[in-house]
Design an enzyme around this catalytic site. Structure first.
Site, mmCIF file in Angstrom:
data_model
loop_
_atom_site.group_PDB
_atom_site.id
_atom_site.type_symbol
_atom_site.label_atom_id
_atom_site.label_comp_id
_atom_site.label_asym_id
_atom_site.label_seq_id
_atom_site.Cartn_x
_atom_site.Cartn_y
_atom_site.Cartn_z
ATOM 1 N N ASP A 67 10.540 12.592 -16.405
ATOM 2 C CA ASP A 67 10.002 11.803 -17.512
ATOM 3 C C ASP A 67 8.892 12.529 -18.274
ATOM 4 O O ASP A 67 8.340 13.525 -17.810
ATOM 5 C CB ASP A 67 9.504 10.436 -17.007
ATOM 6 C CG ASP A 67 8.718 10.541 -15.696
ATOM 7 O OD1 ASP A 67 8.278 11.656 -15.353
ATOM 8 O OD2 ASP A 67 8.546 9.517 -15.025
ATOM 9 N N ASP A 136 4.562 -1.069 -9.158
ATOM 10 C CA ASP A 136 5.462 -2.150 -9.581
ATOM 11 C C ASP A 136 6.923 -1.832 -9.213
ATOM 12 O O ASP A 136 7.840 -2.505 -9.662
ATOM 13 C CB ASP A 136 5.331 -2.409 -11.091
ATOM 14 C CG ASP A 136 5.676 -1.169 -11.936
ATOM 15 O OD1 ASP A 136 6.016 -0.118 -11.351
ATOM 16 O OD2 ASP A 136 5.609 -1.267 -13.178
ATOM 17 N N HIS A 138 8.506 1.005 -9.949
ATOM 18 C CA HIS A 138 9.239 1.871 -10.886
ATOM 19 C C HIS A 138 9.571 3.218 -10.253
ATOM 20 O O HIS A 138 8.868 3.699 -9.364
ATOM 21 C CB HIS A 138 8.497 2.026 -12.221
ATOM 22 C CG HIS A 138 7.287 2.895 -12.213
ATOM 23 N ND1 HIS A 138 6.017 2.426 -12.480
ATOM 24 C CD2 HIS A 138 7.134 4.227 -12.005
ATOM 25 C CE1 HIS A 138 5.156 3.418 -12.425
ATOM 26 N NE2 HIS A 138 5.806 4.534 -12.137
ATOM 27 N N GLU A 143 10.966 0.929 -15.500
ATOM 28 C CA GLU A 143 10.099 -0.197 -15.151
ATOM 29 C C GLU A 143 10.928 -1.408 -14.698
ATOM 30 O O GLU A 143 12.148 -1.435 -14.906
ATOM 31 C CB GLU A 143 9.266 -0.580 -16.379
ATOM 32 C CG GLU A 143 8.305 0.516 -16.843
ATOM 33 C CD GLU A 143 7.059 0.630 -15.958
ATOM 34 O OE1 GLU A 143 7.091 0.213 -14.784
ATOM 35 O OE2 GLU A 143 6.044 1.149 -16.451
HETATM 36 C C1 GLP Z 1 4.170 7.907 -12.630
HETATM 37 C C2 GLP Z 1 5.493 8.675 -12.658
HETATM 38 C C3 GLP Z 1 6.359 8.307 -11.484
HETATM 39 C C4 GLP Z 1 5.578 8.342 -10.190
HETATM 40 C C5 GLP Z 1 4.429 7.356 -10.265
HETATM 41 C C6 GLP Z 1 3.600 7.270 -9.003
HETATM 42 O O1 GLP Z 1 4.259 6.672 -13.231
HETATM 43 N N1 GLP Z 1 6.215 8.468 -13.871
HETATM 44 O O2 GLP Z 1 7.469 9.190 -11.433
HETATM 45 O O3 GLP Z 1 6.402 8.024 -9.104
HETATM 46 O O4 GLP Z 1 3.604 7.780 -11.346
HETATM 47 O O5 GLP Z 1 2.575 8.203 -9.037
HETATM 48 P P1 GLP Z 1 1.482 8.449 -7.925
HETATM 49 O O6 GLP Z 1 2.092 9.388 -6.951
HETATM 50 O O7 GLP Z 1 0.338 9.093 -8.665
HETATM 51 O O8 GLP Z 1 1.130 7.146 -7.336
#
Ligand code: GLP
Length: 243
Positions: A67, A136, A138, A143
């Protein structure tokens, strides 16, 4: 589904890097789907160390990141390309043309997404997809409410995701983009193998709902339970609400 629970987030990263390396050794042209986020930092650190200590040669793999924010491009310091370059690409020997990234700063975002999806297909699909999970539920930026058949597309980010990610934007939610491009759940589900990592107590609730709840559109990660080859690696904190 295979579940591995380890001591802390560093161990989660080390284990994931070992598993990824094994697959690269088996297939030097591996098509690897990559994710961003704090959980991934120890994983990239371990992978870089394995590569640079010549335990594995990753110079012929192809990567597809999940992404990117709209309207960010490669140069934006808060962008995901910047993150990946800092933690992985700049530290290993990999030809630039083997790195695939969504560009959130083009006029025609639909075309960008279609081209990305086609490029994944042309490369034979993702062999191994690495995923984190949002609070959440995702995955990538899919989402709650995302369709299980969704493809690479432009999405609106939830408030909870923007709040969580504001830590990378001087703690200001107003600075976090409202939109992003993400590889879809349908595309992720077509990966031959998936490894999902989660660490920290802030993920304990969603990890419990993901693993013990039913498949539910409101928890996008729950669709992964239908995948035939998925390994979930947790640290003790993320696993702390499991029975
Ligand atoms: C972002 C990314 C996700 C990732 C999420 C969790 O939103 N788009 O791909 O899984 O963060 O990140 P963290 O590891 O910082 O909790």
């Amino acid at each position: 589904m295979k579940l591995i629970i380890l001591k802390d987030y560093k161990d989660v990263g080390t284990k994931a890097a070992e598993l990824v390396s094994k697959d690269i050794i088996k297939n030097k042209n591996l098509v690897l789907g990559l994710a961003t986020g704090e959980t991934m930092i120890p994983f990239y650190r371990s992978l870089v160390s394995l590569i640079n200590n010549k335990k594995v040669d990753a110079s012929e793999i192809k990567t597809f990141n999940l992404d990117e924010y709209v309207v960010f491009d490669k140069k934006n310091k808060n962008g995901y390309y910047y993150f990946m370059n800092k933690h992985l690409f700049s530290k290993i020997r990999i030809p630039a043309e083997n790195i695939n990234f969504l560009n959130g700063n083009v006029k025609n975002l639909d075309l960008e997404c279609r081209n990305y999806e086609n490029s994944i297909k042309k490369n034979g699909g993702i062999d191994l997809q690495i995923l984190g999970i949002g609070r959440d539920g995702h995955i990538g930026f899919n989402e709650p409410g995302s369709s299980s058949k969704s493809r690479t597309r432009e999405v609106l980010l939830s408030r909870i995701t923007r709040k969580d990610n504001s830590r990378f934007f001087d703690g200001k939610i107003s600075k976090v983009p409202k939109k992003a491009l993400t590889v879809g759940i349908g595309t992720i589900m077509k990966s031959k193998k998936i490894i999902l990592l989660a660490s920290g107590v802030s993920k304990a609730k969603i990890v419990h709902r993901f693993l013990h709840g039913s498949i539910d559109k409101n928890i996008p990660a729950s669709f992964l339970k239908k995948h035939r080859n998925i390994t979930v690696i947790l640290d003790k904190e993320a696993a702390s609400e499991l029975d």
